[in-house]
Enzyme design. Sequence first.
Site, PDB file in Angstrom:
ATOM      1  N   ASP A 193     -29.755 -21.406  44.805  1.00 17.72           N
ATOM      2  CA  ASP A 193     -29.033 -23.107  44.252  1.00 17.72           C
ATOM      3  C   ASP A 193     -27.295 -22.640  44.281  1.00 17.72           C
ATOM      4  O   ASP A 193     -27.041 -21.671  43.736  1.00 17.72           O
ATOM      5  CB  ASP A 193     -29.813 -23.429  42.751  1.00 17.72           C
ATOM      6  CG  ASP A 193     -29.373 -24.563  42.330  1.00 17.72           C
ATOM      7  OD1 ASP A 193     -28.251 -24.968  41.964  1.00 17.72           O
ATOM      8  OD2 ASP A 193     -30.092 -24.985  41.292  1.00 17.72           O
ATOM      9  N   HIS A 242     -30.783 -26.884  44.916  1.00 18.63           N
ATOM     10  CA  HIS A 242     -30.277 -27.443  43.875  1.00 18.63           C
ATOM     11  C   HIS A 242     -31.341 -28.660  44.146  1.00 18.63           C
ATOM     12  O   HIS A 242     -31.704 -30.009  43.481  1.00 18.63           O
ATOM     13  CB  HIS A 242     -29.632 -27.801  43.010  1.00 18.63           C
ATOM     14  CG  HIS A 242     -29.252 -27.833  41.701  1.00 18.63           C
ATOM     15  ND1 HIS A 242     -29.838 -27.223  40.904  1.00 18.63           N
ATOM     16  CD2 HIS A 242     -29.122 -29.116  41.870  1.00 18.63           C
ATOM     17  CE1 HIS A 242     -29.471 -28.583  39.215  1.00 18.63           C
ATOM     18  NE2 HIS A 242     -28.726 -29.399  39.916  1.00 18.63           N
ATOM     19  N   SER A 275     -32.640 -29.719  36.695  1.00 15.35           N
ATOM     20  CA  SER A 275     -31.337 -29.802  35.749  1.00 15.35           C
ATOM     21  C   SER A 275     -30.946 -30.383  35.372  1.00 15.35           C
ATOM     22  O   SER A 275     -31.255 -29.703  33.720  1.00 15.35           O
ATOM     23  CB  SER A 275     -30.963 -30.559  37.522  1.00 15.35           C
ATOM     24  OG  SER A 275     -29.137 -30.162  36.951  1.00 15.35           O
TER      25      SER A 275
END
Length: 278
Positions: free
Chosen positions: A223, A256, A145
């Site tokens: 996600d 995620h 991320s």
Amino acid sequence: MEMLEEHRCFEGWQQRWRHDSSTLNCPMTFSIFLPPPRDHTPPPVLYWLSGLTCNDENFTIKAGAQRVAAELGIVLVMPDTSPRGEQVANDDGYDLGQGAGFYLNATQPPWATHYRMYDYLRDELPALVQSQFNVSDRCAISGHSMGGHGALIMALKNPGKYTSVSAFAPIVNPCSVPWGIKAFSSYLGEDKNAWLEWDSCALMYASNAQDAIPTLIDQGDNDQFLADQLQPAVLAEAARQKAWPMTLRIQPGYDHSYYFIASFIEDHLRFHAQYLLK
């Protein structure tokens, strides 16, 4: 340097250290996994950069990377995601301030005093690791991320430093998504030309073919941040235009979280091993 923790792990050692950072003007912690020694050849290093709200322990505890790192003979180094401390500027939001350093050098008050994570990762931390541990100078970088953004910009801005780069669900185009716009506005000011220096899509378009290194990106299609914050297809198009050797894998059903990272971290370690251990 002060050792905070040490644990035996897959015949190696998982350690946590604190040191005073001259770059960030505060004490910093990092975690390191030292695989069991093989011969007299110092092992290479994989740097892992974590995402928003994380510190050096999230990957260490949740990703399950140590087994394969021990098998391959790769050192894992996990820095924190920002400077820390009561004297360090902060924000009430999870996506700015402590835990959200974005791996750049801030230029704006009150952030510029401490938020120089890019310099810390490029210079101070690798020099410390080299001086304190038996490691080779061969290294690769990966992250998740915000940390995927960090890994990509570190590789793109430092040709020849890393053998390879990988990322899980990276923020590839921070100039154009809410997380990046908020962070860059605060850390870098309103001049959007200054933002481009920290945007992996812009950096890839500006890159030279001879500087390209093998790149692996995994992205879950479940996600919740995919459409609004991540947009890996934008980087894939830049890579296509620049003939950059990048593999983007869309993983069906994955989100995620660290469950996603744990599912594919072995692939990433074996990917990096191809180049680190040459």
